[in-house]
Every structure is written in C-alpha cells, then in structure tokens.
Design a protein around this motif. Sequence first.
Motif, mmCIF file in Angstrom:
data_model
loop_
_atom_site.group_PDB
_atom_site.id
_atom_site.type_symbol
_atom_site.label_atom_id
_atom_site.label_comp_id
_atom_site.label_asym_id
_atom_site.label_seq_id
_atom_site.Cartn_x
_atom_site.Cartn_y
_atom_site.Cartn_z
ATOM 1 N N ASP A 1 31.301 45.373 -1.364
ATOM 2 C CA ASP A 1 31.508 45.090 -2.279
ATOM 3 C C ASP A 1 30.853 43.219 -2.028
ATOM 4 N N PHE A 2 30.820 43.476 -0.315
ATOM 5 C CA PHE A 2 29.457 41.977 0.404
ATOM 6 C C PHE A 2 28.046 42.577 -0.389
ATOM 7 N N HIS A 3 27.631 43.393 -0.350
ATOM 8 C CA HIS A 3 26.054 43.158 -1.181
ATOM 9 C C HIS A 3 26.154 41.982 -2.081
ATOM 10 N N ASP B 1 16.188 45.719 7.321
ATOM 11 C CA ASP B 1 17.299 44.541 7.435
ATOM 12 C C ASP B 1 17.268 43.358 6.890
ATOM 13 N N GLU B 2 16.333 42.749 6.691
ATOM 14 C CA GLU B 2 16.548 41.613 5.749
ATOM 15 C C GLU B 2 17.574 41.253 4.279
ATOM 16 N N ASP B 3 17.247 42.930 3.986
ATOM 17 C CA ASP B 3 17.886 42.460 3.166
ATOM 18 C C ASP B 3 19.759 42.946 3.771
ATOM 19 N N ARG B 4 19.927 43.230 5.029
ATOM 20 C CA ARG B 4 21.334 43.248 4.971
ATOM 21 C C ARG B 4 21.716 42.902 6.031
ATOM 22 N N TRP B 5 21.106 41.675 6.881
ATOM 23 C CA TRP B 5 21.745 40.286 7.035
ATOM 24 C C TRP B 5 22.814 39.587 6.602
ATOM 25 N N PRO B 6 21.478 39.254 5.147
ATOM 26 C CA PRO B 6 23.177 38.457 4.556
ATOM 27 C C PRO B 6 24.870 38.939 4.521
ATOM 28 N N TRP B 7 24.366 40.886 3.634
ATOM 29 C CA TRP B 7 25.395 41.070 3.951
ATOM 30 C C TRP B 7 25.820 41.584 5.053
ATOM 31 N N LEU B 8 26.108 42.449 6.395
ATOM 32 C CA LEU B 8 26.470 41.808 6.936
ATOM 33 C C LEU B 8 27.273 40.550 7.609
ATOM 34 N N GLY C 1 42.861 44.460 10.088
ATOM 35 C CA GLY C 1 42.092 44.601 8.505
ATOM 36 C C GLY C 1 41.457 46.047 8.630
ATOM 37 N N VAL C 2 40.838 46.684 7.613
ATOM 38 C CA VAL C 2 39.733 47.714 7.847
ATOM 39 C C VAL C 2 39.055 47.154 6.587
ATOM 40 N N VAL C 3 37.971 47.390 7.090
ATOM 41 C CA VAL C 3 36.348 47.442 5.694
ATOM 42 C C VAL C 3 35.217 48.313 6.194
ATOM 43 N N SER C 4 34.715 48.799 5.516
ATOM 44 C CA SER C 4 34.048 49.920 5.121
ATOM 45 C C SER C 4 32.550 48.874 5.437
ATOM 46 N N SER C 5 31.192 49.974 6.048
ATOM 47 C CA SER C 5 30.186 49.101 6.347
ATOM 48 C C SER C 5 29.267 50.368 6.898
ATOM 49 N N SER C 6 27.983 50.657 6.478
ATOM 50 C CA SER C 6 28.449 51.209 7.327
ATOM 51 C C SER C 6 26.971 51.497 8.520
#
Length: 172
Positions: free
Chosen positions: A37-39, A55-62, A77-82
Amino acid sequence: MNTPHVVVVMGVAGTGKTTIGPLLAARYGVPYAEGDDFHPPANIAKMSAGTPLDDEDRWPWLDAIGEWAHGRAGLGGVVSSSALKRSYRDRLRAAAPDVVFVHLTGDRALIEDRMSHREGHFMPTALLDSQFATLQPLETDEPGVAVEVSGSPEEITEQAVAALADLSGASS
C-alpha cells in the motif's frame, strides 16, 4: 518480544508476508500495515508490466514504510516489506532504529507454486528470479530472525513468535 517493537515481515514475493504479517499483528495486539500500500502507482504499474523495480523506484517506498514504522515506535506494529537488500533494511532502520525483521524464507519451487495460485496480485511470477537475485539475507548484526515458510500460516506465525522471543531474550 516483551516491548512493543515494529516488526518488518520481509522476503521475496510469494513467501507469505501479507498472510503472516496480519497474523503476527493480531498475536501481538498491534496494527498491521501492508507494505504494498506504500508503493506509488508508478511502481505498481512497472511491476504489473513485469519490470523489476530499481533502487530509485524503491527509495520513496522504503521512506514511506520507515515513516510509518517511526510513528509506531514504542507502540508496536507489523509491516510487510520485501526489504531484499541490506541497504533497504539500513534505510528502514535509519527511520525507525528499533525495527526487527522476520525474514520469511523458503524453497524457490514452493514459493513459485504459491505465487501461481494467488489471485488479484500485481506481482507476476516472472519477477521471482529478480527477487532471488536481489535478496541479501539478514546478516548476523541485523536485528531479526529467519523463519522457513513450508508450514501452515499458523505454524509459521508461531515459529516467528518463538524466534522473536528468543531474540528478545538474547538481547536482554
């Protein structure tokens, strides 16, 4: 776990992050956040088209996941992230230093089989090779545990709870 940490359920696509994350959250009585949901929409479109994120796609998501985790500091809390690379986990820890990781691991054939039976998910099985190629397992200096995913969701959750309890005991 005795204190309310934020747990990041990590691993390649198809390991069960979206199944195990809510079960862990319920077990601990804390909120769950779905990492997908954070993507931003552009990331989802890219993955849906079978193109791996860079990586450039992933930085804002992370950063968005890290912000959520930071806001849950002391509350749990619990959050999923690859969180496939060490640098991604380092970025999450920079935002929320007390996060701990549950790395869901498993045999590639099992994971591919599970992915092929999922409905309504944007991640195609074609990206599984890129996920495994990118994966850097937890290192010994990273706060977390690895849990094998061949059991039922309930068994995997119980293994994660036990491993996290052992981790807390070892760090006390």
